[in-house]
Write a protein that holds these residues in place. Structure first.
Motif, PDB file in Angstrom:
ATOM      1  N   GLY A 120       6.265  -6.751  11.984  1.00 30.05           N
ATOM      2  CA  GLY A 120       5.524  -5.183  11.750  1.00 30.05           C
ATOM      3  C   GLY A 120       5.856  -5.011   9.667  1.00 30.05           C
ATOM      4  O   GLY A 120       6.066  -6.016   9.728  1.00 30.05           O
ATOM      5  N   SER A 121       4.921  -4.794   9.251  1.00 33.05           N
ATOM      6  CA  SER A 121       4.613  -4.749   7.415  1.00 33.05           C
ATOM      7  C   SER A 121       6.388  -3.639   7.711  1.00 33.05           C
ATOM      8  O   SER A 121       6.498  -3.597   6.496  1.00 33.05           O
ATOM      9  CB  SER A 121       4.103  -3.883   7.103  1.00 33.05           C
ATOM     10  OG  SER A 121       4.203  -2.490   7.746  1.00 33.05           O
ATOM     11  N   GLN A 122       6.606  -3.643   7.925  1.00 30.78           N
ATOM     12  CA  GLN A 122       8.447  -2.558   7.758  1.00 30.78           C
ATOM     13  C   GLN A 122       9.199  -3.554   7.261  1.00 30.78           C
ATOM     14  O   GLN A 122      10.409  -3.081   6.001  1.00 30.78           O
ATOM     15  CB  GLN A 122       9.121  -1.690   8.659  1.00 30.78           C
ATOM     16  CG  GLN A 122       9.711  -0.907   8.513  1.00 30.78           C
ATOM     17  CD  GLN A 122       9.762   0.693   7.979  1.00 30.78           C
ATOM     18  OE1 GLN A 122       8.482   1.078   8.253  1.00 30.78           O
ATOM     19  NE2 GLN A 122      10.520   1.800   8.463  1.00 30.78           N
ATOM     20  N   HIS A 179       1.693  -3.420  -2.626  1.00 28.43           N
ATOM     21  CA  HIS A 179       0.975  -2.325  -2.459  1.00 28.43           C
ATOM     22  C   HIS A 179       0.644  -2.910  -0.777  1.00 28.43           C
ATOM     23  O   HIS A 179       0.850  -3.519  -0.451  1.00 28.43           O
ATOM     24  CB  HIS A 179      -0.656  -2.461  -2.856  1.00 28.43           C
ATOM     25  CG  HIS A 179      -1.320  -1.747  -2.138  1.00 28.43           C
ATOM     26  ND1 HIS A 179      -3.017  -1.990  -1.412  1.00 28.43           N
ATOM     27  CD2 HIS A 179      -1.294  -0.003  -2.283  1.00 28.43           C
ATOM     28  CE1 HIS A 179      -3.737  -0.939  -0.761  1.00 28.43           C
ATOM     29  NE2 HIS A 179      -2.870   0.140  -1.423  1.00 28.43           N
ATOM     30  N   ASP A 180       1.170  -1.364   0.074  1.00 22.22           N
ATOM     31  CA  ASP A 180       1.032  -1.131   1.675  1.00 22.22           C
ATOM     32  C   ASP A 180       0.041  -0.782   1.804  1.00 22.22           C
ATOM     33  O   ASP A 180      -0.626   0.446   1.606  1.00 22.22           O
ATOM     34  CB  ASP A 180       2.674   0.176   1.706  1.00 22.22           C
ATOM     35  CG  ASP A 180       2.579   0.521   2.675  1.00 22.22           C
ATOM     36  OD1 ASP A 180       1.812  -0.665   4.264  1.00 22.22           O
ATOM     37  OD2 ASP A 180       3.326   1.049   3.124  1.00 22.22           O
ATOM     38  N   ALA A 181      -0.870  -1.232   2.712  1.00 21.08           N
ATOM     39  CA  ALA A 181      -2.378  -0.801   2.914  1.00 21.08           C
ATOM     40  C   ALA A 181      -2.282  -0.834   4.756  1.00 21.08           C
ATOM     41  O   ALA A 181      -3.182  -1.282   5.114  1.00 21.08           O
ATOM     42  CB  ALA A 181      -3.136  -2.012   2.428  1.00 21.08           C
ATOM     43  N   GLY A 230       8.913  -6.148   5.412  1.00 18.78           N
ATOM     44  CA  GLY A 230       7.540  -6.668   4.826  1.00 18.78           C
ATOM     45  C   GLY A 230       8.739  -6.091   3.313  1.00 18.78           C
ATOM     46  O   GLY A 230       9.591  -5.868   2.568  1.00 18.78           O
ATOM     47  N   LEU A 231       8.900  -4.260   4.177  1.00 19.26           N
ATOM     48  CA  LEU A 231       8.544  -4.019   2.597  1.00 19.26           C
ATOM     49  C   LEU A 231      10.121  -2.960   2.607  1.00 19.26           C
ATOM     50  O   LEU A 231      10.378  -2.855   1.373  1.00 19.26           O
ATOM     51  CB  LEU A 231       8.527  -2.315   3.706  1.00 19.26           C
ATOM     52  CG  LEU A 231       7.071  -2.152   3.735  1.00 19.26           C
ATOM     53  CD1 LEU A 231       6.389  -0.960   4.577  1.00 19.26           C
ATOM     54  CD2 LEU A 231       5.904  -2.206   3.123  1.00 19.26           C
ATOM     55  N   ALA A 232      10.580  -3.755   3.726  1.00 20.52           N
ATOM     56  CA  ALA A 232      12.972  -3.050   3.331  1.00 20.52           C
ATOM     57  C   ALA A 232      12.660  -4.485   2.574  1.00 20.52           C
ATOM     58  O   ALA A 232      13.901  -4.375   1.857  1.00 20.52           O
ATOM     59  CB  ALA A 232      13.502  -3.264   4.693  1.00 20.52           C
ATOM     60  N   HIS A 265       0.119  -5.457   5.570  1.00 24.96           N
ATOM     61  CA  HIS A 265      -0.979  -4.865   6.136  1.00 24.96           C
ATOM     62  C   HIS A 265      -0.029  -4.777   7.520  1.00 24.96           C
ATOM     63  O   HIS A 265       0.313  -5.193   7.537  1.00 24.96           O
ATOM     64  CB  HIS A 265      -1.822  -5.612   6.168  1.00 24.96           C
ATOM     65  CG  HIS A 265      -2.824  -5.493   5.572  1.00 24.96           C
ATOM     66  ND1 HIS A 265      -4.255  -5.289   6.168  1.00 24.96           N
ATOM     67  CD2 HIS A 265      -2.816  -6.211   4.150  1.00 24.96           C
ATOM     68  CE1 HIS A 265      -4.861  -4.963   4.610  1.00 24.96           C
ATOM     69  NE2 HIS A 265      -4.235  -6.051   4.095  1.00 24.96           N
ATOM     70  N   SER A 266      -0.270  -3.969   8.566  1.00 21.22           N
ATOM     71  CA  SER A 266       0.964  -4.251  10.024  1.00 21.22           C
ATOM     72  C   SER A 266      -0.371  -4.255  10.726  1.00 21.22           C
ATOM     73  O   SER A 266      -1.779  -3.566  10.574  1.00 21.22           O
ATOM     74  CB  SER A 266       0.430  -2.743   9.662  1.00 21.22           C
ATOM     75  OG  SER A 266       1.143  -1.820  10.983  1.00 21.22           O
ATOM     76  N   VAL A 267      -0.350  -4.607  12.432  1.00 21.08           N
ATOM     77  CA  VAL A 267      -0.704  -3.940  13.134  1.00 21.08           C
ATOM     78  C   VAL A 267      -0.962  -3.368  13.793  1.00 21.08           C
ATOM     79  O   VAL A 267      -2.177  -3.109  14.749  1.00 21.08           O
ATOM     80  CB  VAL A 267      -1.837  -5.796  13.681  1.00 21.08           C
ATOM     81  CG1 VAL A 267      -2.121  -6.909  12.781  1.00 21.08           C
ATOM     82  CG2 VAL A 267      -0.505  -5.758  14.356  1.00 21.08           C
TER      83      VAL A 267
END
Ligand SMILES: Cc1ncc(COP(=O)(O)O)c(C=O)c1O
Length: 390
Positions: free
Chosen positions: A101-103, A204-206, A105-107, A235-237
């Motif tokens: 999940g993109s989360q 950048h969160d896309a 990487g964001l974390a 990116h998130s799927v």
């Protein structure tokens, strides 16, 4: 009792937890609620994606660790998708990394770049993980206001140059959660110049790049000249293919940054479940029609909400992208009082803007995560509620 860490204290989720408590209380009272709060997709993935997932799950050989880099096929599918969708070249060996999940990487990006006391520029209002991840790493937040008069884009010239110089990274997110704003390529070009001037890493969160309406197609930050020298894009799927629970995303861009994030992650997790990577690679390379169907479904939902609320005198801007409507509070209350009253009296749950930061005050976020008939009922309830408020 052991005293929890100070770090835990720094994870303030008070508005969200107050809303949660209220929701539970109302449910206990037997109230029928329409939940338009969390951005969790309610639609199912395309049938072919589910078939591939179920076939691979039955294959004995799919159960080992995939490790941080995941499969070659998945990274290649990401790179090919990028080339086709944005015209951006990526090396699948060095410039692409799968995420749980993109989360994920964001974390974790902060752990690669932020030492205690380091500064980061964070949009306000903003998706909460940008602040939470920073707090977990011991960093300090410099809030960058997103104001309606600037189309909810940060005014880079208004950022204090001393703080910009001290900061190590800056988060951005378009199409934006919670404001639903979108960003033109010219903005990302300005961001690249700004990052070079102040030596900043741009993240950048896309996540919502594929959820846009009426033919509008969001651009990638990496389309801006020089972007790969200064940043990465997540990116998130989850939203694009309705695979939120399967936990798959990816990050692309600057090879050094990707390597450093990968090093953090290789100490924390053992990679995404192989069938999920296989289904994700298939989705990226083949599922064009279902994305279009998804967009159309959200667009119809958006129109029901926007038109229905407007007929009760609650005018809200028509979002061009994301799965949210960022609506100005239509009464004289603050966002928390309004959202609580709407929940208690109409049984419609939205998120007070304050939950996304101080600059979110004055708005509520409405997530378009129910089907059309439920949204029509939500509109009826909102119309009655607003009549009573007059
Ligand atoms: C802006 C934004 N980024 C990232 C995420 C996380 O998505 P994922 O399911 O890929 O972790 C969300 C989820 O709501 C989001 O709104």
């Amino acid at each position: 009792m052991l005293v929890p860490s100070k770090r835990l204290d720094s994870l303030g989720a008070s508005v969200f937890s107050e809303m949660d408590n209220l929701k539970r209380e109302l449910e206990k009272e037997g109230k029928h609620l329409i939940n338009l709060s969390i951005g969790s997709p309610d639609r199912a993935p395309a049938l072919e994606i589910r078939k591939i997932l179920s076939q691979t799950v039955l294959d004995d050989s799919q159960y080992g660790y995939t490790l941080t880099r995941g499969t070659d096929d998945f990274r290649r599918a990401c790179a090919e998708w990028y080339q086709e969708r944005f015209g951006v070249d990526l090396n699948p060996e060095t410039e692409v990394l799968p995420l749980m999940g993109s989360q994920d990487g964001l974390a974790h990006i902060y752990l690669a770049y932020i030492d205690p006391g380091d500064l980061a520029l964070i949009p306000d209002p903003g998706y909460p993980i940008y602040t939470a991840g920073l707090m977990l790493a011991g960093g300090e937040k410099v809030a960058v206001p997103l104001l309606e008069e600037n189309g909810f884009l940060p005014d880079l010239r208004q950022i204090n140059p001393d703080l910009a110089r001290k900061a190590k990274l800056m988060f951005l997110n378009y199409p934006n959660n919670p404001t639903a704003a979108v960003a033109p390529l010219s903005f990302f070009e300005e961001v690249v110049a700004f990052a070079k001037e102040y030596d900043l890493l741009i993240c950048h969160d896309a996540a919502y790049s594929e959820l846009a309406f009426e033919g509008y197609r969001p651009v990638s930050f990496l389309q801006a000249k020089g972007a790969k020298e200064v940043g990465i894009e997540f990116h998130s799927v989850s939203k694009t293919y309705n695979l939120a629970g399967a936990r798959l995303g990816f990050v692309v861009g600057n090879a050094d940054v990707i390597r450093n994030l990968s090093q953090v992650k290789s100490n924390i997790d053992y990679g995404v479940f192989r069938p999920v990577l296989t289904a994700g690679a298939y989705a990226l390379s083949s599922e064009k029609d279902s994305i279009e169907e998804n967009r159309n479904a959200y667009q119809r939902r958006r129109d029901i909400l926007i038109e229905g609320c407007a007929s009760a005198g609650w005018n809200m801007p028509n979002p061009q992208g994301s799965m949210f409507i960022w609506a100005p509070v239509p009464t004289k209350q603050d966002s928390v009082a309004f959202a609580f009253k709407l929940a208690r009296e109409a049984g419609v749950i939205v998120v007070p803007g304050l939950a996304f930061g101080d600059y979110g005050e004055g708005y509520v976020r409405i997530a378009m995560v129910q089907d059309e008939s439920v949204l029509q009922e939500a509109v009826r309830r909102i119309q009655q509620f607003l009549k009573k408020c007059q």
